[in-house]
Design an enzyme around this catalytic site. Sequence first.
Site, mmCIF file in Angstrom:
data_model
loop_
_atom_site.group_PDB
_atom_site.id
_atom_site.type_symbol
_atom_site.label_atom_id
_atom_site.label_comp_id
_atom_site.label_asym_id
_atom_site.label_seq_id
_atom_site.Cartn_x
_atom_site.Cartn_y
_atom_site.Cartn_z
ATOM 1 N N CYS A 2 0.822 -1.190 0.000
ATOM 2 C CA CYS A 2 0.000 0.000 0.000
ATOM 3 C C CYS A 2 0.869 1.257 0.000
ATOM 4 O O CYS A 2 1.868 1.338 0.697
ATOM 5 C CB CYS A 2 -0.961 0.083 1.186
ATOM 6 S SG CYS A 2 -2.089 -1.294 1.256
ATOM 7 N N ARG A 27 4.152 -0.229 -4.697
ATOM 8 C CA ARG A 27 3.834 -0.750 -3.364
ATOM 9 C C ARG A 27 2.517 -1.537 -3.344
ATOM 10 O O ARG A 27 2.142 -2.104 -2.309
ATOM 11 C CB ARG A 27 3.719 0.402 -2.362
ATOM 12 C CG ARG A 27 4.980 1.212 -2.244
ATOM 13 C CD ARG A 27 4.774 2.370 -1.281
ATOM 14 N NE ARG A 27 4.580 1.899 0.064
ATOM 15 C CZ ARG A 27 5.537 1.688 0.949
ATOM 16 N NH1 ARG A 27 6.787 1.927 0.612
ATOM 17 N NH2 ARG A 27 5.275 1.254 2.157
ATOM 18 N N TRP A 75 -2.385 -2.826 -1.753
ATOM 19 C CA TRP A 75 -1.991 -4.227 -1.878
ATOM 20 C C TRP A 75 -2.857 -4.956 -0.852
ATOM 21 O O TRP A 75 -2.725 -4.726 0.345
ATOM 22 C CB TRP A 75 -0.502 -4.396 -1.569
ATOM 23 C CG TRP A 75 -0.004 -5.782 -1.819
ATOM 24 C CD1 TRP A 75 0.429 -6.288 -3.009
ATOM 25 C CD2 TRP A 75 0.134 -6.846 -0.856
ATOM 26 N NE1 TRP A 75 0.810 -7.600 -2.849
ATOM 27 C CE2 TRP A 75 0.642 -7.967 -1.550
ATOM 28 C CE3 TRP A 75 -0.133 -6.962 0.508
ATOM 29 C CZ2 TRP A 75 0.897 -9.180 -0.921
ATOM 30 C CZ3 TRP A 75 0.119 -8.170 1.138
ATOM 31 C CH2 TRP A 75 0.630 -9.266 0.424
ATOM 32 N N ASN A 101 -1.955 2.362 5.603
ATOM 33 C CA ASN A 101 -1.012 1.334 5.145
ATOM 34 C C ASN A 101 -0.583 0.555 6.373
ATOM 35 O O ASN A 101 -0.044 1.145 7.314
ATOM 36 C CB ASN A 101 0.201 2.011 4.479
ATOM 37 C CG ASN A 101 1.342 1.039 4.245
ATOM 38 O OD1 ASN A 101 1.116 -0.156 4.053
ATOM 39 N ND2 ASN A 101 2.562 1.532 4.265
ATOM 40 N N GLY A 102 -0.846 -0.756 6.368
ATOM 41 C CA GLY A 102 -0.453 -1.572 7.524
ATOM 42 C C GLY A 102 -1.510 -2.615 7.799
ATOM 43 O O GLY A 102 -2.380 -2.863 6.956
ATOM 44 N N GLU A 486 18.835 -16.747 -7.048
ATOM 45 C CA GLU A 486 18.356 -15.426 -7.457
ATOM 46 C C GLU A 486 17.814 -15.457 -8.894
ATOM 47 O O GLU A 486 16.779 -14.849 -9.193
ATOM 48 C CB GLU A 486 19.499 -14.406 -7.302
ATOM 49 C CG GLU A 486 19.209 -12.992 -7.752
ATOM 50 C CD GLU A 486 18.043 -12.325 -7.030
ATOM 51 O OE1 GLU A 486 17.518 -12.861 -6.048
ATOM 52 O OE2 GLU A 486 17.623 -11.250 -7.502
ATOM 53 N N LYS A 490 14.021 -14.476 -9.878
ATOM 54 C CA LYS A 490 13.707 -13.422 -10.867
ATOM 55 C C LYS A 490 12.728 -13.949 -11.902
ATOM 56 O O LYS A 490 11.763 -13.290 -12.244
ATOM 57 C CB LYS A 490 14.962 -12.946 -11.605
ATOM 58 C CG LYS A 490 15.905 -12.026 -10.911
ATOM 59 C CD LYS A 490 15.388 -10.658 -10.581
ATOM 60 C CE LYS A 490 14.616 -10.654 -9.290
ATOM 61 N NZ LYS A 490 15.278 -10.379 -8.075
ATOM 62 N N GLU A 493 9.099 -14.680 -10.395
ATOM 63 C CA GLU A 493 8.278 -13.556 -9.923
ATOM 64 C C GLU A 493 7.773 -12.676 -11.052
ATOM 65 O O GLU A 493 6.719 -12.064 -10.928
ATOM 66 C CB GLU A 493 8.981 -12.732 -8.837
ATOM 67 C CG GLU A 493 10.116 -11.870 -9.280
ATOM 68 C CD GLU A 493 10.723 -11.055 -8.136
ATOM 69 O OE1 GLU A 493 9.999 -10.638 -7.236
ATOM 70 O OE2 GLU A 493 11.950 -10.840 -8.184
ATOM 71 N N HIS A 509 20.401 -35.564 -6.194
ATOM 72 C CA HIS A 509 19.629 -36.042 -5.044
ATOM 73 C C HIS A 509 18.130 -35.812 -5.223
ATOM 74 O O HIS A 509 17.388 -35.822 -4.251
ATOM 75 C CB HIS A 509 20.128 -35.369 -3.765
ATOM 76 C CG HIS A 509 21.562 -35.677 -3.474
ATOM 77 N ND1 HIS A 509 21.989 -36.911 -3.053
ATOM 78 C CD2 HIS A 509 22.672 -34.910 -3.603
ATOM 79 C CE1 HIS A 509 23.304 -36.890 -2.913
ATOM 80 N NE2 HIS A 509 23.747 -35.694 -3.245
ATOM 81 N N LYS A 608 6.399 -4.080 -3.748
ATOM 82 C CA LYS A 608 7.837 -3.840 -3.599
ATOM 83 C C LYS A 608 8.279 -3.937 -2.148
ATOM 84 O O LYS A 608 9.298 -4.536 -1.847
ATOM 85 C CB LYS A 608 8.157 -2.458 -4.161
ATOM 86 C CG LYS A 608 9.624 -2.091 -4.141
ATOM 87 C CD LYS A 608 10.384 -2.845 -5.188
ATOM 88 C CE LYS A 608 11.855 -2.529 -5.197
ATOM 89 N NZ LYS A 608 12.607 -3.567 -5.927
HETATM 90 O O1 M6R Z 1 13.118 -4.516 0.647
HETATM 91 P P1 M6R Z 1 13.716 -5.851 0.987
HETATM 92 O O2 M6R Z 1 15.046 -6.036 0.374
HETATM 93 O O3 M6R Z 1 13.736 -6.109 2.460
HETATM 94 O O4 M6R Z 1 12.727 -6.889 0.337
HETATM 95 C C1 M6R Z 1 12.913 -8.269 0.490
HETATM 96 C C2 M6R Z 1 12.107 -9.043 -0.518
HETATM 97 O O5 M6R Z 1 10.744 -8.776 -0.375
HETATM 98 C C3 M6R Z 1 12.518 -8.696 -1.955
HETATM 99 O O6 M6R Z 1 13.872 -8.913 -2.156
HETATM 100 C C4 M6R Z 1 11.715 -9.549 -2.956
HETATM 101 O O7 M6R Z 1 12.068 -10.882 -2.840
HETATM 102 C C5 M6R Z 1 11.925 -9.033 -4.379
HETATM 103 N N1 M6R Z 1 10.673 -8.932 -5.061
HETATM 104 C C6 M6R Z 1 12.790 -9.904 -5.197
HETATM 105 O O8 M6R Z 1 12.952 -9.420 -6.481
#
Ligand code: M6R
Length: 613
Positions: A2, A27, A75, A101-102, A486, A490, A493, A509, A608
């Site tokens: 949010c 957000r 969100w 927001n929260g 990673e 990527k 997501e 394994h 985000k």
């Molecule tokens: O803001 P942060 O680095 O604490 O966020 C952590 C994760 O939410 C963030 O890295 C998330 O996994 C990303 N969408 C990855 O691309």
Amino acid sequence: MCGIVAYVGKQEALPVIIKGLKRLEYRGYDSAGVALLNDAGLNVYKKKGKVSELENFIESNPNLHSHIGIGHTRWATHGEPNDANAHPHYSASENFAMIHNGIIENYEVLKTDLINKGYTFHSDTDSEVFINFIEDIYQNNNCSLEEAVRLALHKIVGAYAIVLMNKEEPDTLIAARKGSPLVIGVGEDEFFLASDATPIVEYTNQVVYLDDYEIAVIRDAKLQIKTIENVETHPYINKLDMELEAIEKGGYEHFMLKEINEQPRSIADCMRGRLDSRAGRLILGGLRDYMNKFQNADRIIITACGTSWHAGLVAEYLFEEFARVPVEVEYASEFRYRNPVINSRDFVIAISQSGETADTLAAIELAKQKGATIFGVCNVVGSSIARATHAGSYTHAGPEIGVASTKAFTAQISVLSMMALMLGYQRGTLPESKYMELLSELEAIPAKVEKALKLNEQIERIAAQYKDARNFLYLGRGYNFPVALEGALKLKEISYIHAEGYPAAEMKHGPIALIDEEMPVVFIATQDSSYEKVVSNIQEVKARKGKIIAVVTEGDQTVRKMADHVIEIPRAHEAFVPLISVLPLQQLSYHIAVMRGCNVDQPRNLAKSVTVE
Ligand code: M6R
């Protein structure tokens, strides 16, 4: 999670709010809404979907002129994304409107009480309960709205950043925070409130970061801040260090692509003024007062989530190799709930791009209670984590707007690499000559990153061949194992293709059972200490007809003979290879997602900054 924006001042409020909401859409983008106050009253306009849908919805409304307003991009937490659950929410009398927001944890109890008193609700949200709880106090205590907010906050359990408007006070905004961020931009006779500074930077560079348990009242163009104990505090005005260009696409189709391409500069910015290999100098200002604790720590605990957790895994290799200190890397969400053994000789590093991740914040609080020293590696200046830690180093990557983290990851690894080199040198585990050599190696990285990014077109062609794959496997060893994780994150997501990252040797394994001629397997097979072993793993996949995409060191001939595609990246010291080997994986996921028609910058269900547990 949010985004909230509010404005009061001499400008038209709506354009300021709409532009701000668009900047905060990263957000959350489940719904958007605004409330405006003018001769037509206090009116709320809200719509499921993105801010552009709200714009279409209100386009022809004649009552939108106002100098005060609040806006929200959502969100969803409580209640599905629809018009009713969108913010702002009215109170029952429709005299007040609020954005939030929260998450309010005790909302069910409050809601039941309010229902028993005759209140009815139009949404499934905790936020509507929150504003009615405030209104109930307002009515029963015959007090000001500000006082009602203050009394309510004593009973609210959970996290919030809120801004309220009152129909009877056309020049007043009331805001409060606990656990969710809120920045106040101070202009000339005008104020901007937002979840972060991006909606504000265009108008003023003077900002106040509201602290937890503080209530801000903006009335008659004056800002007053009090604690919820009713004690007045003196707002500290910070100067924003952010350029408008940094938060715009600058000609790129997507923020993610812009941010991928910014990495030569963001890594250099991260090292600027800190690392000078010729002078043999490495300085991290944030460590100065804590070097003794760092150097003498029994153990380093790294805690983070998502991509930042992957950066933490790279750091585990770095600290153990260079400084010979035991390291544990913990998902913040697990760490906080398993009663971990922590003591005052532990040095805890919390990594976060946004500096707002709820789980990471909670892990910090837990470690603090146990007496550990907490060091933050954050990107967003003035963020909650930056302020909750004892000390820290900013990554200086600049605003990262694409939901998929790219330049923040490499900037985090850059800071952590510098920390590991400093620690190794100070502890005497890195001899001076080796230390000097590694400083030069690290300093050379931005130029190599620049070169590696030129592989974009080749990677786009590879992406075209595999865009319809249903699964992907990413394999790497040593420093490249976190890179495999990673790469898989990527891809999944932003393209919604299922992807798994594994240590290459673990394949036999279990995951090897998945391999057939349909399965693309991305190997990160650079020439490092585990190269020969990874080559054997490539053979194993080849024997089972998997499709092999290999990221290799330039000039590699061995893997070329086995792989379907080789992506040659510049040679670097193996400890710093992740800063380069991750780049083609970022580009691969980007191109696949674009070819599949996905919303690259705002993937479904994600936000985000994850400010809920
Ligand atoms: O803001 P942060 O680095 O604490 O966020 C952590 C994760 O939410 C963030 O890295 C998330 O996994 C990303 N969408 C990855 O691309």
